[in-house]
Every structure is written in C-alpha cells, then in structure tokens.
Design an enzyme around this catalytic site. Structure first.
Site, PDB file in Angstrom:
ATOM      1  N   HIS A  62       7.122  -6.568  -1.208  1.00 14.87           N
ATOM      2  CA  HIS A  62       7.502  -6.944   0.161  1.00 14.87           C
ATOM      3  C   HIS A  62       6.387  -6.460   1.081  1.00 14.87           C
ATOM      4  O   HIS A  62       5.437  -5.812   0.620  1.00 14.87           O
ATOM      5  CB  HIS A  62       8.868  -6.371   0.543  1.00 14.87           C
ATOM      6  CG  HIS A  62       8.940  -4.875   0.604  1.00 14.87           C
ATOM      7  ND1 HIS A  62       8.688  -4.073  -0.485  1.00 14.87           N
ATOM      8  CD2 HIS A  62       9.222  -4.030   1.621  1.00 14.87           C
ATOM      9  CE1 HIS A  62       8.831  -2.803  -0.140  1.00 14.87           C
ATOM     10  NE2 HIS A  62       9.136  -2.746   1.137  1.00 14.87           N
ATOM     11  N   HIS A  64       6.262  -4.380   3.817  1.00 16.75           N
ATOM     12  CA  HIS A  64       6.266  -3.122   4.578  1.00 16.75           C
ATOM     13  C   HIS A  64       4.899  -2.441   4.455  1.00 16.75           C
ATOM     14  O   HIS A  64       4.277  -2.477   3.394  1.00 16.75           O
ATOM     15  CB  HIS A  64       7.334  -2.171   4.022  1.00 16.75           C
ATOM     16  CG  HIS A  64       8.587  -2.110   4.835  1.00 16.75           C
ATOM     17  ND1 HIS A  64       9.803  -1.810   4.278  1.00 16.75           N
ATOM     18  CD2 HIS A  64       8.818  -2.275   6.169  1.00 16.75           C
ATOM     19  CE1 HIS A  64      10.730  -1.807   5.236  1.00 16.75           C
ATOM     20  NE2 HIS A  64      10.155  -2.089   6.384  1.00 16.75           N
ATOM     21  N   ASP A  66       3.850   0.538   4.011  1.00 18.38           N
ATOM     22  CA  ASP A  66       3.554   1.523   2.958  1.00 18.38           C
ATOM     23  C   ASP A  66       3.207   0.858   1.631  1.00 18.38           C
ATOM     24  O   ASP A  66       2.705   1.527   0.723  1.00 18.38           O
ATOM     25  CB  ASP A  66       4.702   2.542   2.775  1.00 18.38           C
ATOM     26  CG  ASP A  66       6.070   1.924   2.599  1.00 18.38           C
ATOM     27  OD1 ASP A  66       6.338   0.887   3.243  1.00 18.38           O
ATOM     28  OD2 ASP A  66       6.877   2.477   1.828  1.00 18.38           O
ATOM     29  N   HIS A  67       3.441  -0.466   1.515  1.00 17.10           N
ATOM     30  CA  HIS A  67       3.139  -1.189   0.276  1.00 17.10           C
ATOM     31  C   HIS A  67       1.907  -2.080   0.406  1.00 17.10           C
ATOM     32  O   HIS A  67       1.545  -2.762  -0.547  1.00 17.10           O
ATOM     33  CB  HIS A  67       4.343  -2.039  -0.135  1.00 17.10           C
ATOM     34  CG  HIS A  67       5.563  -1.221  -0.423  1.00 17.10           C
ATOM     35  ND1 HIS A  67       6.029  -0.993  -1.696  1.00 17.10           N
ATOM     36  CD2 HIS A  67       6.372  -0.518   0.411  1.00 17.10           C
ATOM     37  CE1 HIS A  67       7.098  -0.207  -1.628  1.00 17.10           C
ATOM     38  NE2 HIS A  67       7.327   0.096  -0.364  1.00 17.10           N
ATOM     39  N   HIS A 157      16.815  -5.381   0.545  1.00 15.44           N
ATOM     40  CA  HIS A 157      16.091  -4.411   1.384  1.00 15.44           C
ATOM     41  C   HIS A 157      16.236  -4.836   2.848  1.00 15.44           C
ATOM     42  O   HIS A 157      15.332  -4.693   3.645  1.00 15.44           O
ATOM     43  CB  HIS A 157      14.622  -4.403   0.947  1.00 15.44           C
ATOM     44  CG  HIS A 157      13.792  -3.276   1.486  1.00 15.44           C
ATOM     45  ND1 HIS A 157      14.266  -1.993   1.642  1.00 15.44           N
ATOM     46  CD2 HIS A 157      12.489  -3.241   1.895  1.00 15.44           C
ATOM     47  CE1 HIS A 157      13.289  -1.231   2.108  1.00 15.44           C
ATOM     48  NE2 HIS A 157      12.210  -1.963   2.290  1.00 15.44           N
ATOM     49  N   ASP A 180      11.665  -1.977  -3.057  1.00 16.51           N
ATOM     50  CA  ASP A 180      12.528  -1.166  -2.188  1.00 16.51           C
ATOM     51  C   ASP A 180      13.874  -1.862  -2.099  1.00 16.51           C
ATOM     52  O   ASP A 180      13.941  -3.027  -1.702  1.00 16.51           O
ATOM     53  CB  ASP A 180      11.923  -1.060  -0.791  1.00 16.51           C
ATOM     54  CG  ASP A 180      10.703  -0.166  -0.744  1.00 16.51           C
ATOM     55  OD1 ASP A 180      10.197   0.211  -1.819  1.00 16.51           O
ATOM     56  OD2 ASP A 180      10.261   0.169   0.371  1.00 16.51           O
ATOM     57  N   HIS A 255       8.605   6.157  -5.319  1.00 16.16           N
ATOM     58  CA  HIS A 255       8.970   5.971  -3.900  1.00 16.16           C
ATOM     59  C   HIS A 255       9.928   7.093  -3.497  1.00 16.16           C
ATOM     60  O   HIS A 255      11.030   6.865  -2.991  1.00 16.16           O
ATOM     61  CB  HIS A 255       9.603   4.600  -3.688  1.00 16.16           C
ATOM     62  CG  HIS A 255       9.448   4.073  -2.286  1.00 16.16           C
ATOM     63  ND1 HIS A 255       9.941   4.737  -1.186  1.00 16.16           N
ATOM     64  CD2 HIS A 255       8.848   2.966  -1.802  1.00 16.16           C
ATOM     65  CE1 HIS A 255       9.656   4.032  -0.099  1.00 16.16           C
ATOM     66  NE2 HIS A 255       8.977   2.959  -0.442  1.00 16.16           N
TER      67      HIS A 255
HETATM   68 ZN   LIG Z   1       8.537   1.407   0.857  1.00 12.13          ZN
HETATM   69 ZN   LIG Z   2      10.172  -1.183   2.260  1.00  9.10          ZN
END
Ligand SMILES: [Zn+2]
Ligand SMILES: [Zn+2]
Length: 291
Positions: A62, A64, A66-67, A157, A180, A255
């Site tokens: 996805h 986001h 942080d990814h 998510h 996530d 995670h």
């Molecule tokens: Zn994440």
């Molecule tokens: Zn996420």
C-alpha cells in the site's frame, strides 16, 4: 532450493535507530523481490549483501509513507549500480502516480549524472514498468518473477484502500506477507497453510503505555496520532489467532509497534503461545529465515 525471507526494516513510520521502515526481500537464491521500500530500505539492502541492482521486481502492499519513501534512493542506487533496464513495479491503484512523482523529484539529479557520465549510465535513468494490480479477498496470481509465483489478496487497512498482502510460492514453499491490516478474510485466505507469515504486529497494551508516557512529558500530539493507529493495526494476539486458524507454520512478527528492543520481546509476545502453536519469531532488521 528454499524460499528465503530477508527482513530489511521491521519498524513503523516513527524513526528509531534499531527498526527501520517496513521492507523485505523474498529470494530463491536466483530471483530477488523487494516488498515495500520503507525508509532506509536501500541502506539495509546494502547491509544485507543484496545490491540494489540485483533486485528483479518491487511490490508495494500500500502507499503509506513508511512503505514507500525510500523508492527514490533505491531507483538511483540501482541505476548507478549499472542496471540498463526498467524495474518492474507492482502495487495498488495510485502506484503509477507515486512512481512518476519520485522520478520527477529526481529528474534534475538524473540529468546531471547523464550529462556528467555520458553513456556509462543507461539513458533510461530511473525508468520503471509499473503494473497496478487488483485483488479481492481471494488470492489471485498477479505476476511470475523468475520461478516465483506472486499472488495478491486484499486486506483491511481502512481508510487506506486498496491495501494488499502478497503470497510468494515456489516448489511448494510459501511465504505470505500480511501488509498492514486488521484480521480479515483476505489475510486468512492469503496465509492459508503458508510455511511462513510475515505479520503486521502491534501490542496494544505496550502502545497504551507508550502513549501515556508521551502524554506525561507533554507530547499529546504524537500520543494522539499513535492512538489513531489502533484503528488499522490489530492487536498481535488477534493476528496470532488468525495465523493459527489459517494453519501458518512459522509466524514472523514485523512492523513492530511500539518499536521494542530485545529485552522487551518476551513482554511483546506474552500470551501468544495460548493462541498460536506454530513457530514464532520476533523479527529483527537484517534477519533471515527459510520457508
Ligand atoms: Zn505501515
Ligand atoms: Zn499502513
């Protein structure tokens, strides 16, 4: 030949020195697939002895931050590492726009380097061949990279939609990645009888302790943001119960929220053995496992 997992980053959006942004490599020794490019993923690739130019494809669970945010660094290092072809990238709707944005952000750098190095560098620069995938709760094959079959399934998510998990298979070995998510039917299908599940992991009780500590030192803004994370990450006990129901053999926690240190690992997994009876590992950055 086995199917291996290399954890690059096992952390979350908040930067800490011991758990970097979520990212991992799946490899059969010949083919290398990068799943997510969390912050500092490219540093971790180098530390893991997996040169960026050796990666055959990238998958995004996805979009986001942080990814995703290390994609720019990854694309540049892969290119200057000598690759002369576009990187295949797979991800949810919106991936084309995101990749294009990173390429645009690096456009001046790409031009400087081409002007300076000439044809020592591939003129295609940071080119990518992006496929936006679609999947529902049932697993669907979305790619074959080398001899590794990749299936996707939708996870929960919300409000991030779509968000996917992936399952990698070769010669009867399987590694599922949750992405996530909260426990959901898509993950149950994706992880069914998997040799390994790499799982989004939040310990709610430890998160609450962290939030209280942040409030006590006056950082109410960050405490409040962390509270919102409870909506779209499940408590690890619920995820472990799902892994048991799915028949997962080896559950690898990643995670990790909050970003525990080794001394807190026992507290993090307390009670999980009552709901999950397979092998359990609290993942570390740069750790490797074979399915
Ligand atoms: Zn994440
Ligand atoms: Zn996420």
């Amino acid at each position: 030949m086995s199917l291996d997992l290399i954890l690059l980053g096992t952390g979350s959006p908040v930067h800490v020195g011991h758990r970097f942004g979520p990212s991992q490599v799946i490899t059969d020794g010949t083919t290398r697939i990068l799943v997510d490019t969390g912050w500092a993923a490219t540093v971790r690739l180098v530390q893991a002895g997996v040169p960026p130019q050796s990666i055959d494809a990238v998958f995004f669970t996805h979009l986001h931050s942080d990814h995703t945010t290390d994609l720019a660094d990854f694309l540049v290092m892969r290119w200057v590492g000598g690759v002369r072809q576009a990187i295949p990238i797979y991800g949810p709707e919106g991936t084309k726009r995101m990749v294009h944005g990173f390429q645009e952000a690096m456009a001046a750098d790409t031009k400087y380097r081409l002007d300076h190095h000439g044809d020592k560098l591939w003129p295609g620069g940071l080119a990518a061949d992006v496929t936006e995938i679609e999947a529902g709760e049932e697993r669907v094959e979305v790619a074959r990279i080398g001899d590794i079959v990749v299936e996707a399934y939708e996870v929960d998510h919300r409000p991030v939609k779509p968000a996917y998990g992936f399952r990698f298979e070769k010669d009867g070995r399987s590694i599922a990645i949750s992405g996530d998510t909260n426990p959901c039917r898509g993950l149950l299908n994706g992880a069914r009888d998997a040799d390994m599940l790499v799982c989004d992991s939040m310990n709610v009780a430890m998160m609450r302790q962290l939030e209280e500590r942040l409030r006590s030192i006056g950082n109410t803004a960050q405490a409040s943001l962390l509270e919102d994370a409870h909506d779209y990450h499940a408590d690890i006990k619920d995820m472990a119960a799902l892994a048991q129901e799915a028949g997962v053999k080896h559950l690898v926690l990643s995670h990790i929220l909050p970003a525990i240190v080794d001394e807190q690992a026992a507290q993090f997994v307390v009670g999980l053995d009552a709901v999950f009876h397979g092998k359990l590992s609290v993942g570390h950055d740069l750790e490797r496992f074979s399915a």
